[in-house]
Design an enzyme around this catalytic site. Structure first.
Site, PDB file in Angstrom:
ATOM      1  N   ARG A   1      95.464  43.856  39.107  1.00 18.06           N
ATOM      2  CA  ARG A   1      94.942  44.360  37.854  1.00 18.06           C
ATOM      3  C   ARG A   1      95.595  45.473  37.040  1.00 18.06           C
ATOM      4  NH1 ARG A   1      91.039  46.538  34.530  1.00 18.06           N
ATOM      5  NH2 ARG A   1      89.981  45.149  33.068  1.00 18.06           N
TER       6      ARG A   1
ATOM      7  N   SER B   1      84.800  35.739  36.084  1.00 13.76           N
ATOM      8  CA  SER B   1      83.426  36.517  35.955  1.00 13.76           C
ATOM      9  C   SER B   1      82.572  35.764  35.057  1.00 13.76           C
ATOM     10  CB  SER B   1      83.893  37.774  34.912  1.00 13.76           C
ATOM     11  OG  SER B   1      85.109  38.725  35.763  1.00 13.76           O
TER      12      SER B   1
ATOM     13  N   LYS C   1      85.597  50.394  33.661  1.00 15.81           N
ATOM     14  CA  LYS C   1      85.831  49.741  32.406  1.00 15.81           C
ATOM     15  C   LYS C   1      85.043  50.646  31.533  1.00 15.81           C
ATOM     16  CE  LYS C   1      86.287  45.282  32.356  1.00 15.81           C
ATOM     17  NZ  LYS C   1      86.034  43.930  32.496  1.00 15.81           N
TER      18      LYS C   1
END
Length: 237
Positions: free
Chosen positions: A46, A130, A160
């Site tokens: 990621r 998700s 995040k």
């Protein structure tokens, strides 16, 4: 467990963070190699801040790191299959698959729809999604494209910046039961908290900082696995 996950130990799932690895004085590939040597069974690449070409190069480095760790494990007598998952980057996944790489995809609710992902990458790669509520779980099941769901954040997290508040272990267990799909937990999970997630119906836990920022990623992975155990056993409730 989903037969498509056969041969994989999903209990510990690493999501890479290039900045955190750099802050710890290592490359993503170096972190991944040590983490896989410590027992990580799924690695999600990621990085939202680089273009597709750079992401392709990063993924190739991760593939090499995983292969190296797996070869070392095989030399020691342990046969392993470690999944490499790309965060969204469907075009990069298509390129790698065309080259014969064994890669898979994870998407969020605002990323490429899972039905489109399946059309583009074919029937073999696994798709993770998700999801956070019954409607999203139902849509995932109805799509017939989703192999596992990521649920969270379990705890408050700074990884995040736009993440909502943590749902807590008890609510997590309720959501896993509602999902009726193989589920991994994510968000603020540390070694100290891993045991709290036993007995919640999870197939695994996802971590970022707990490994990417660790002084020793191999030891961090080993410690997380020791605390989480087999995951499905009864633990702290």
């Amino acid at each position: 467990m989903n037969p498509r996950l056969a041969g994989i130990d999903p209990r510990l799932y690493l999501i890479t963070d290039s900045a955190q690895c750099g802050e710890a004085g290592r490359s993503v590939a170096e972190t991944v190699r040590e983490a896989v040597a410590g027992g990580v069974g799924i690695v999600q690449v990621r990085d939202k801040d680089i273009d597709d070409d750079a992401f392709y190069a990063l993924t190739r480095e991760v593939i090499t790191a995983v292969d190296s760790a797996v070869v070392d494990s095989a030399t020691a007598g342990t046969q392993r299959r470690v999944l490499i998952v790309l965060n969204d980057r469907v075009a990069v996944a298509q390129r790698l698959l065309a080259e014969g790489a064994d890669v898979h995809i994870h998407v969020g609710q605002s990323d490429t729809p899972v039905e489109q992902v399946r059309e583009r990458i074919g029937p073999e790669p696994l798709i993770g999604l998700s999801a956070a509520d019954d409607a999203e779980f139902a849509a995932a099941r109805d799509s017939s494209a989703v192999d596992l769901v990521g649920i969270g954040p379990v705890y408050d997290t700074t990884t995040k910046t736009d993440a909502p508040d943590g749902i807590g272990p008890d609510r997590l267990g309720d959501l896993v039961a509602e999902a009726r799909l193989p589920a991994v937990a994510i968000g603020g999970i540390t070694t100290a908290r891993a045991a709290e997630l036993r007995g919640r119906g999870l197939i695994g836990i996802c971590v970022v900082s707990a490994i990417c920022r660790a002084e020793d990623p191999r030891s961090a992975a080993q410690d997380l696995l020791a605390e989480f155990g087999d995951g499905r056993a009864e633990g702290a409730q």
